[in-house]
Structures are given as C-alpha cells and as structure tokens.
Design a protein around this motif. Sequence first.
Motif, PDB file in Angstrom:
ATOM      1  N   UNK A 124       1.087 -12.913 -36.525  1.00  0.00           N
ATOM      2  CA  UNK A 124      -0.128 -12.139 -36.747  1.00  0.00           C
ATOM      3  C   UNK A 124      -0.508 -12.173 -38.220  1.00  0.00           C
ATOM      4  N   UNK A 125      -1.813 -12.170 -38.459  1.00  0.00           N
ATOM      5  CA  UNK A 125      -2.352 -12.155 -39.811  1.00  0.00           C
ATOM      6  C   UNK A 125      -3.346 -11.002 -39.923  1.00  0.00           C
ATOM      7  N   UNK A 126      -3.268 -10.259 -41.006  1.00  0.00           N
ATOM      8  CA  UNK A 126      -4.283  -9.264 -41.352  1.00  0.00           C
ATOM      9  C   UNK A 126      -4.954  -9.810 -42.604  1.00  0.00           C
ATOM     10  N   UNK A 158     -12.505  -7.270 -41.886  1.00  0.00           N
ATOM     11  CA  UNK A 158     -11.079  -7.529 -41.760  1.00  0.00           C
ATOM     12  C   UNK A 158     -10.947  -8.469 -40.564  1.00  0.00           C
ATOM     13  N   UNK A 159      -9.982  -9.353 -40.645  1.00  0.00           N
ATOM     14  CA  UNK A 159      -9.687 -10.249 -39.530  1.00  0.00           C
ATOM     15  C   UNK A 159      -8.257  -9.989 -39.104  1.00  0.00           C
ATOM     16  N   UNK A 160      -8.075  -9.730 -37.824  1.00  0.00           N
ATOM     17  CA  UNK A 160      -6.741  -9.677 -37.236  1.00  0.00           C
ATOM     18  C   UNK A 160      -6.624 -10.959 -36.427  1.00  0.00           C
ATOM     19  N   UNK A 161      -5.792 -11.855 -36.935  1.00  0.00           N
ATOM     20  CA  UNK A 161      -5.672 -13.163 -36.314  1.00  0.00           C
ATOM     21  C   UNK A 161      -4.275 -13.408 -35.802  1.00  0.00           C
ATOM     22  N   UNK A 162      -4.191 -14.401 -34.933  1.00  0.00           N
ATOM     23  CA  UNK A 162      -2.898 -14.795 -34.374  1.00  0.00           C
ATOM     24  C   UNK A 162      -2.820 -16.314 -34.385  1.00  0.00           C
ATOM     25  N   UNK A 163      -1.685 -16.820 -34.832  1.00  0.00           N
ATOM     26  CA  UNK A 163      -1.451 -18.263 -34.835  1.00  0.00           C
ATOM     27  C   UNK A 163      -1.361 -18.752 -33.397  1.00  0.00           C
ATOM     28  N   UNK A 164      -2.237 -19.669 -32.988  1.00  0.00           N
ATOM     29  CA  UNK A 164      -2.197 -20.162 -31.610  1.00  0.00           C
ATOM     30  C   UNK A 164      -1.125 -21.236 -31.406  1.00  0.00           C
ATOM     31  N   UNK A 165      -0.708 -21.379 -30.157  1.00  0.00           N
ATOM     32  CA  UNK A 165       0.175 -22.485 -29.774  1.00  0.00           C
ATOM     33  C   UNK A 165      -0.649 -23.561 -29.082  1.00  0.00           C
ATOM     34  N   UNK A 166      -1.505 -23.123 -28.146  1.00  0.00           N
ATOM     35  CA  UNK A 166      -2.306 -24.066 -27.377  1.00  0.00           C
ATOM     36  C   UNK A 166      -3.774 -23.669 -27.411  1.00  0.00           C
ATOM     37  N   UNK A 167      -4.603 -24.656 -27.635  1.00  0.00           N
ATOM     38  CA  UNK A 167      -6.050 -24.481 -27.541  1.00  0.00           C
ATOM     39  C   UNK A 167      -6.554 -25.583 -26.616  1.00  0.00           C
ATOM     40  N   UNK A 168      -7.239 -25.197 -25.567  1.00  0.00           N
ATOM     41  CA  UNK A 168      -7.785 -26.192 -24.652  1.00  0.00           C
ATOM     42  C   UNK A 168      -9.039 -26.807 -25.254  1.00  0.00           C
ATOM     43  N   UNK A 169      -9.734 -27.569 -24.434  1.00  0.00           N
ATOM     44  CA  UNK A 169     -10.999 -28.179 -24.841  1.00  0.00           C
ATOM     45  C   UNK A 169     -11.948 -28.115 -23.650  1.00  0.00           C
ATOM     46  N   UNK A 170     -13.209 -28.464 -23.866  1.00  0.00           N
ATOM     47  CA  UNK A 170     -14.146 -28.473 -22.746  1.00  0.00           C
ATOM     48  C   UNK A 170     -13.703 -29.473 -21.693  1.00  0.00           C
TER      49      UNK A 170
END
Length: 188
Positions: A93-95, A138-150
């Motif tokens: 997680x990122x703040x 403020x951004x609360x972000x999370x490092x992704x593992x998988x991102x799909x595509x169209x």
Amino acid sequence: LPLSPGWERGPGGEGNPMNTARILVAGIGNIFLGDDAFGVEVVRQLALRRQPEGVRVVDFGIRGFDLAYALMDGVDLAILVDATPRGGPPGTLYAIEPEPEAPADPEAPEVLVETHGMNPLRVLRLVRSLGGEPPALRVVGCEPLTLGSEEEPAPGLSEPVQAAVGAAVRLVEEIVAQRLGTFSRPDG
C-alpha cells in the motif's frame, strides 16, 4: 445553488457542510482488468461502513468526466483509491500526497480524456481546462500483481491485492479522521 446529494448547506446557506470539511473518496478502476479494480473494491467496502458527516464515498470506475465534475463540486479533499504500480511487492500500500501540478499552458493542445478508461492525471488537467481548481489530493494506492487488457480481461483481484483491501480501508479512514481532526492512534 443546488448541491450534490450528500452535501449539506452550512448555517449561512453558503454551501459548506456543517463540519466544514467536504471529503470525496473516489474509487478508480476497471473491474475487468484484474488488480485495476482495487479502488472499486476498497470503496465498495467503505460504502458498507458509516462515514462521518461531509464524507462521500463514490465508485467512479472508469468515468473520468464524472470524477472531474465531482472534484469541482466544492470538495476540500479528494482521496483517490487506485492500483498504483511503483515497483514494490504486489499488495504493497502507498499513501501518496501528490505535488500540485502547475496550471496548464493556455496554448497547450486540448486535454484528451479516455472514454473507456481513466487516467487520474488527465482528469486533473480536465478540471483545470474546465476552469476549476483541483482540491487537495491524497492517493491510496496498491501495487498490482495482475492487470488484464481489453483483449484478455482478468476479472477479480489477485490474492496479495485482495489481502490489502482491509488495510486500505483503514488507511482511508485514518486520512479522513486526520483531516477532520478526530484521529487518535490506538495505544500499543
């Protein structure tokens, strides 16, 4: 002037909420692109919890225009919740408190907004191009593992990102409490 649902007029009718803070928690992401749905899931969980007066929790998904107009609706603080690739381990997680961007050059080309996706930076530029000024962010972000595509959708969050949702909910609530002056860290 009419106000958006969820906002209250202040004692003088000036459009400020009774507690003087108007906070928008905006979930961003595409539910068909794996961990990109992180922001959507966090705000879904937040919507099940009682929020302080003046706090709106909204799933914007990929609706950049809607977010731009919401940011111009008298918001004091916007918390954007989104998948945020920064190179850390998946589920981190990122703040983030982004630096304000300088106003756009009036001679610059028009701002393009994707109709089937959302780029938060472009949304902020759109707010400025419409004559608005983005609120504190403020951004609360999370490092992704998988991102799909169209071409290859990937519905559902990966295990490490799903495991981070609860902590992200608490992080958003902590940021809100700090802004409202009601934050107290538990002992221990």
